[in-house]
Enzyme design. Structure first.
Site, PDB file in Angstrom:
ATOM      1  N   TRP A 102      50.572  33.982  39.431  1.00 41.06           N
ATOM      2  CA  TRP A 102      49.738  34.805  38.558  1.00 41.06           C
ATOM      3  C   TRP A 102      50.249  34.813  37.124  1.00 41.06           C
ATOM      4  O   TRP A 102      49.461  34.759  36.166  1.00 41.06           O
ATOM      5  CB  TRP A 102      49.607  36.227  39.101  1.00 41.06           C
ATOM      6  CG  TRP A 102      48.695  36.262  40.292  1.00 41.06           C
ATOM      7  CD1 TRP A 102      49.026  36.544  41.587  1.00 41.06           C
ATOM      8  CD2 TRP A 102      47.292  35.940  40.316  1.00 41.06           C
ATOM      9  NE1 TRP A 102      47.924  36.429  42.405  1.00 41.06           N
ATOM     10  CE2 TRP A 102      46.850  36.060  41.654  1.00 41.06           C
ATOM     11  CE3 TRP A 102      46.366  35.546  39.344  1.00 41.06           C
ATOM     12  CZ2 TRP A 102      45.526  35.814  42.034  1.00 41.06           C
ATOM     13  CZ3 TRP A 102      45.044  35.303  39.726  1.00 41.06           C
ATOM     14  CH2 TRP A 102      44.644  35.436  41.053  1.00 41.06           C
ATOM     15  N   ASP A 175      51.831  42.870  34.139  1.00 39.83           N
ATOM     16  CA  ASP A 175      50.719  42.790  35.086  1.00 39.83           C
ATOM     17  C   ASP A 175      51.192  43.418  36.397  1.00 39.83           C
ATOM     18  O   ASP A 175      51.877  42.778  37.189  1.00 39.83           O
ATOM     19  CB  ASP A 175      50.338  41.315  35.289  1.00 39.83           C
ATOM     20  CG  ASP A 175      49.318  41.135  36.417  1.00 39.83           C
ATOM     21  OD1 ASP A 175      48.849  42.144  36.982  1.00 39.83           O
ATOM     22  OD2 ASP A 175      49.003  39.968  36.735  1.00 39.83           O
ATOM     23  N   LYS A 199      44.283  46.508  45.033  1.00 37.79           N
ATOM     24  CA  LYS A 199      45.419  46.540  45.967  1.00 37.79           C
ATOM     25  C   LYS A 199      45.842  47.983  46.224  1.00 37.79           C
ATOM     26  O   LYS A 199      45.671  48.506  47.319  1.00 37.79           O
ATOM     27  CB  LYS A 199      46.588  45.707  45.451  1.00 37.79           C
ATOM     28  CG  LYS A 199      46.275  44.202  45.444  1.00 37.79           C
ATOM     29  CD  LYS A 199      46.364  43.666  44.086  1.00 37.79           C
ATOM     30  CE  LYS A 199      45.944  42.241  43.841  1.00 37.79           C
ATOM     31  NZ  LYS A 199      45.730  41.275  44.833  1.00 37.79           N
TER      32      LYS A 199
END
Ligand SMILES: Cc1ncc(COP(=O)(O)O)c(C=O)c1O
Length: 363
Positions: A102, A175, A199
């Site tokens: 990511w 992030d 999430k």
């Protein structure tokens, strides 16, 4: 139907208590006789919801008053571009730390929008004794002027987590899509924190941004109005119609978190859940983790079967036992058990029990 434990990395399981409440009030929210999906975002009832959501999140994360909390569109990747567009105007430069897929994707987006010459990156993951370990260089020794340094403290695909704060001369942007609210963090160490909601917060599409006031003075690139932090601040995250149902569910998750003891309680539970699963992986020769102990993610436990030929049998039998979505990300293979806040200890116990039986039956 017996219990299903959903280990999906995202969109992930939400707390059953929240889902039940949402189901109960789906057609009649707040006694209004209509759904929360069908009401104006500018109505006093919805505004009250948003104010409560923000107050709860501020309390849960102890967010200082010089930070704005924004509820935005576009999930995690939306923020890959938003941070670049909002802060890299006038040829600004940024440093990206890479510890998995990511953070690498964030670099690619930054290069696309700001140009390669304005984006530097450093790979953090080294192989030490055959295991992936994060090694962070001394950033204070770098003689360059960056607008910010970006990193991803929990790499969802690779199962790598960075627990220490980054010591940086530039504002730190994180992030936290897959570990926000999973453990206590000191918000004041960050210039900006963002997280896709799917999430630990709620449904996909929504993203939470926590941004320090002074960051908004940085010059921006030309950008779309709906991703402009300044406009979002000025309009209380309602420059355009926000994702209201996702916002409502996020609010319910924050209220649930408060009820169950907040982030401190979650952290204790998350430590215990991850410990049980990693102990099982380490004890049995049947399974192996490729991540150094100090960087093993609490949220996304990645592991391999030492005999990968048994992968599909493992997944099929796990599914039949009610343990779903354990397949590792397609780019890395193997297995991944995501243990977000909503996953109870019972889910991990069931998984560990299954893994022990599977190993014994196939030895
Ligand atoms: C750490 C991290 N960042 C970013 C993303 C991308 O999020 P989205 O799919 O909402 O754009 C994900 C998605 O799983 C993620 O785990």
């Amino acid at each position: 139907m017996s219990a299903i434990f959903n280990f999906c990395a995202g969109p992930a399981m939400l707390p059953p208590a929240v889902m039940q409440k949402a189901q109960k009030e789906l057609l009649n929210w707040n006694g209004l006789g209509i759904s929360v999906m069908e009401i104006s975002h500018r109505s006093k009832e919805f505004i009250a919801l948003t104010e409560q959501a923000e107050a709860n999140l501020r309390a849960l994360m102890e967010i200082p008053s010089n930070y704005h909390v924004l509820f935005m569109h576009g999930g995690g990747r939306g923020q890959f571009s938003a941070v670049v567009n909002n802060f890299l105007g006038n040829n600004g430069k940024a440093l990206y730390l890479v510890d998995g897929s990511w953070s690498k994707a964030a670099v690619e987006e930054a290069e696309k929008l700001a140009g390669k010459s304005n984006v530097d990156s450093i790979e953090l993951v080294k192989e030490v004794n055959g295991l992936n370990q994060v090694v962070i260089p001394d950033l204070t020794q770098i003689d360059k002027d960056y607008r910010y340094v970006h990193y991803c403290p929990n790499e969802t695909v690779d199962g790598i987590e960075i627990f220490d704060n980054i010591n940086s001369p530039w504002p730190v942007i994180a992030d936290m899509s897959s570990n926000i609210l999973s453990r206590k963090i000191d918000v004041s160490q960050f210039g900006l924190i963002y997280a896709g909601a799917q999430k630990n917060i709620g449904p996909s599409g929504l993203s939470i941004v926590i941004v320090r006031d002074d960051m908004l003075a940085l010059p921006s690139l030309p950008q779309s109005s709906i991703m402009d932090y300044r406009l979002a601040v000025e309009n209380d995250s309602m420059y355009n119609t926000p994702p209201t149902f996702a916002w409502y569910l996020a609010a319910e998750v924050f209220a649930w978190l408060e009820q169950v003891g907040g982030v401190a309680e979650m952290e204790k539970l998350n430590i215990e859940k991850a410990k049980r699963l990693y102990e099982c992986i380490d004890e049995l020769d049947f399974y192996v983790s490729g991540v150094a102990k100090e960087n093993r993610s609490r949220m996304n436990v990645t592991f391999q079967l030492t005999n990968p030929q048994l992968d599909s049998q493992f997944l099929a039998e796990a599914q039949a036992a009610g343990l779903v979505a354990l397949k590792g990300h397609r780019s890395v293979g193997g297995m991944r058990a995501s243990l977000y806040n909503a996953m109870p200890l019972a889910g991990v116990e069931a998984l560990v029990g299954f893994m022990k039986t599977f190993a014994a039956n196939n030895a």
